[in-house]
Design a protein around this motif. Structure first.
Motif, mmCIF file in Angstrom:
data_model
loop_
_atom_site.group_PDB
_atom_site.id
_atom_site.type_symbol
_atom_site.label_atom_id
_atom_site.label_comp_id
_atom_site.label_asym_id
_atom_site.label_seq_id
_atom_site.Cartn_x
_atom_site.Cartn_y
_atom_site.Cartn_z
ATOM 1 N N SER A 223 1.675 7.549 -16.290
ATOM 2 C CA SER A 223 0.760 6.519 -15.757
ATOM 3 C C SER A 223 -0.174 5.982 -16.731
ATOM 4 O O SER A 223 -0.513 4.642 -16.430
ATOM 5 C CB SER A 223 -0.334 7.501 -14.816
ATOM 6 O OG SER A 223 0.300 8.447 -13.995
ATOM 7 N N GLY B 173 1.655 4.949 2.452
ATOM 8 C CA GLY B 173 1.537 4.881 1.104
ATOM 9 C C GLY B 173 1.824 3.593 0.472
ATOM 10 O O GLY B 173 1.217 3.260 -0.518
ATOM 11 N N SER C 123 -1.149 1.868 -1.686
ATOM 12 C CA SER C 123 -0.827 1.734 -2.806
ATOM 13 C C SER C 123 -0.995 0.320 -3.373
ATOM 14 O O SER C 123 -1.401 0.002 -4.393
ATOM 15 C CB SER C 123 0.454 2.269 -3.201
ATOM 16 O OG SER C 123 0.865 2.150 -4.777
ATOM 17 N N THR D 24 -3.506 0.076 -6.368
ATOM 18 C CA THR D 24 -2.901 -0.319 -7.684
ATOM 19 C C THR D 24 -3.741 -1.420 -8.444
ATOM 20 O O THR D 24 -3.686 -1.544 -9.622
ATOM 21 C CB THR D 24 -1.531 -0.291 -7.643
ATOM 22 O OG1 THR D 24 -0.818 0.793 -7.040
ATOM 23 C CG2 THR D 24 -0.670 -0.431 -8.984
ATOM 24 N N TRP E 81 -8.489 5.347 -4.219
ATOM 25 C CA TRP E 81 -7.314 5.857 -5.103
ATOM 26 C C TRP E 81 -7.435 7.470 -5.198
ATOM 27 O O TRP E 81 -6.721 8.044 -6.069
ATOM 28 C CB TRP E 81 -7.716 5.369 -6.519
ATOM 29 C CG TRP E 81 -6.598 5.214 -7.364
ATOM 30 C CD1 TRP E 81 -5.125 4.762 -6.554
ATOM 31 C CD2 TRP E 81 -6.579 5.196 -8.813
ATOM 32 N NE1 TRP E 81 -4.516 4.770 -7.973
ATOM 33 C CE2 TRP E 81 -5.276 5.057 -9.182
ATOM 34 C CE3 TRP E 81 -7.495 5.418 -9.687
ATOM 35 C CZ2 TRP E 81 -4.601 4.992 -10.552
ATOM 36 C CZ3 TRP E 81 -6.978 5.582 -11.028
ATOM 37 C CH2 TRP E 81 -5.721 5.413 -11.475
ATOM 38 N N ASN F 175 -4.260 10.310 -2.851
ATOM 39 C CA ASN F 175 -2.739 10.544 -3.366
ATOM 40 C C ASN F 175 -2.382 11.927 -3.247
ATOM 41 O O ASN F 175 -1.164 12.165 -2.764
ATOM 42 C CB ASN F 175 -2.446 10.026 -4.638
ATOM 43 C CG ASN F 175 -2.882 8.636 -4.989
ATOM 44 O OD1 ASN F 175 -4.083 8.138 -4.573
ATOM 45 N ND2 ASN F 175 -1.942 7.641 -5.019
ATOM 46 N N GLN G 94 7.958 7.670 -2.458
ATOM 47 C CA GLN G 94 7.574 7.080 -3.758
ATOM 48 C C GLN G 94 7.950 5.741 -3.889
ATOM 49 O O GLN G 94 7.565 5.079 -4.531
ATOM 50 C CB GLN G 94 7.795 8.036 -4.674
ATOM 51 C CG GLN G 94 6.850 9.062 -4.993
ATOM 52 C CD GLN G 94 5.599 9.035 -5.177
ATOM 53 O OE1 GLN G 94 4.663 9.374 -4.340
ATOM 54 N NE2 GLN G 94 5.294 7.613 -5.902
ATOM 55 N N VAL H 247 5.517 3.977 -2.186
ATOM 56 C CA VAL H 247 4.386 3.683 -2.903
ATOM 57 C C VAL H 247 4.205 2.838 -4.260
ATOM 58 O O VAL H 247 3.783 2.033 -4.443
ATOM 59 C CB VAL H 247 3.991 5.055 -3.528
ATOM 60 C CG1 VAL H 247 2.770 4.915 -4.341
ATOM 61 C CG2 VAL H 247 3.508 6.129 -2.260
ATOM 62 N N GLY I 166 3.019 -0.623 -4.877
ATOM 63 C CA GLY I 166 2.352 -1.074 -6.290
ATOM 64 C C GLY I 166 2.898 -2.352 -6.942
ATOM 65 O O GLY I 166 2.162 -2.762 -7.945
#
Length: 393
Positions: A11, A209, A213, A217, A305, A308, A331, A334, A338
């Motif tokens: 990350s 998601g 996200s 993000t 945030w 998650n 994901q 997600v 993002g």
């Protein structure tokens, strides 16, 4: 510990680039539009490759995947530190996108094997808290760079830290395939069910998601650029980002533990509440006054945030026996969210302004909260006698 360290490594690079954008911009064109492009490329790679990553981690095993993730992040940070053009930054962050495609399926599959509900919930929280911990480190890097330290040197220090992650990853580890139950004399072990996730339920999870996200993000990506553009000092912006990241860490750890043995409907409800609080935080960023900006950043990061870990816990509960592959699908949503979020934010901010961009992100997050409530309403509550151990994850 190894899972959390790897998650921080995966990350950190993107958040670091977002936080250091004002300093990077002194050497190359790197305004809001360029930041949006680089983040979009990173998360597009992660989103497109996540389904493949979910299958790959089950074949290679946790320890090998963790080392691959760490190596990719180290290479990406080294590439960032020597970049002299935006396209070089994009190329370095593509490696980071590949690392992110592997990190979430691996961690979810591994954590789903833990047998005690409270311990499993705490593990989901701790591992997901590693992501805002990376943003916290990025905020600290902004403060350090604003004090006269070169941004390239800051990035090199981060690269060295990702190399150190290799030391905490065991050289031998178990496969990420589901662990078979222990045999008891005189009894036939009951395997954990492996059934496909209903399409409607999966779609609700993916949409929730993706939308949440997209907004979430954009916040750590542009908080530094927007705050400085609105006249706040670097230390005020860095302090707000660090405080919000600490809040997100706390929420990510406590939220899944609080509902570790609750019905899935209650988990959906809590997730909607967290996303709704994040929406309020984003709206506070619109006026641009120092007090509202700091409060909005803290609320937005802490709650908007902070959902998650609860989200990943729900994914694991929805698909026992198929955690890695299902995580690959969710994901993808997600990460693609993002991708779209920072790109949309950059476009709106460049053409209209930061206040309108924050408003658009708040709308996306509000719709995500509505989707979470729809998922809660769509869940049929099983009776206690029919509830399996896997459904109580």
């Amino acid at each position: 510990m190894a899972a959390a360290a790897v998650m921080v490594s995966a990350s950190l690079p993107a958040f670091l680039v977002g936080a250091l954008a004002p300093h990077i911009g002194t050497e190359m064109p790197f305004a809001a539009a360029e930041v949006g492009i680089t983040m979009a490329c990173t998360f597009t790679v992660a989103g497109v490759l996540s389904p493949l990553g979910g299958r790959l981690v089950q074949q290679l095993g946790a320890h090998r995947v963790a080392r691959i993730i760490s190596a990719l992040c180290t290479a990406g940070l080294l590439g960032i530190s020597v970049a002299h053009a935006v396209w070089q930054l994009v190329g370095a962050l593509l490696l980071v996108g590949l690392a992110n495609a592997l990190s979430q399926p691996a961690s979810n599959q591994l954590l789903a094997q833990l047998q005690t509900p409270r311990r499993r919930a705490l593990a989901f929280g701790v591992v997901q808290a590693a992501i805002p911990a990376a943003a916290l480190a990025a905020g600290a890097a902004l403060a350090v760079a604003s004090h006269g330290v070169d941004w390239r040197a800051t990035t090199l220090v981060a690269a060295v830290c990702t190399i150190a992650v290799q030391a905490v990853v065991p050289r031998r580890g178990a496969s990420l395939a589901p662990v078979p139950p222990a045999r008891t004399p005189g009894r036939t072990p009951t395997a954990r069910p492996s059934r496909p996730v209903p399409a409607g339920q999966l779609a609700t999870l993916v949409l929730t998601g993706a939308l949440a996200s997209a907004a979430a993000t954009a916040l750590p990506t542009f908080i530094a650029t927007a705050g400085l553009a609105q006249g706040l000092s670097p230390f005020t912006v860095a302090g707000a980002q660090m405080a919000g990241s600490i809040g997100s860490i706390v929420v990510r750890v406590l939220a899944p533990v609080a509902v570790s043995q609750a019905p899935e409907q209650r988990r959906f409800t809590l997730m909607a509440v967290l996303i709704g609080a994040g929406t309020a935080g984003l709206l506070l960023l619109v006026p641009g006054t120092p007090a509202a900006f700091v409060l909005g950043a803290v609320l937005g990061l802490a709650f908007g945030w902070g959902w998650n870990s609860l989200y990943n816990q729900l994914v694991a509960a929805t698909a026992p026996g198929r955690v890695a592959s299902t995580t690959g699908s969710t994901q993808a949503g997600v990460f693609l969210g993002g991708t779209a979020g920072p790109a949309l934010f950059a476009l709106v901010a460049a053409r209209i302004g930061f206040p309108t961009a924050w408003t658009v992100m708040a709308v996306l997050m509000a719709v995500a909260a509505a989707c979470a409530l729809a998922g809660q309403a769509g869940r049929r509550r099983p009776t206690a006698s029919r509830m399996t151990t896997a459904e109580r994850i």
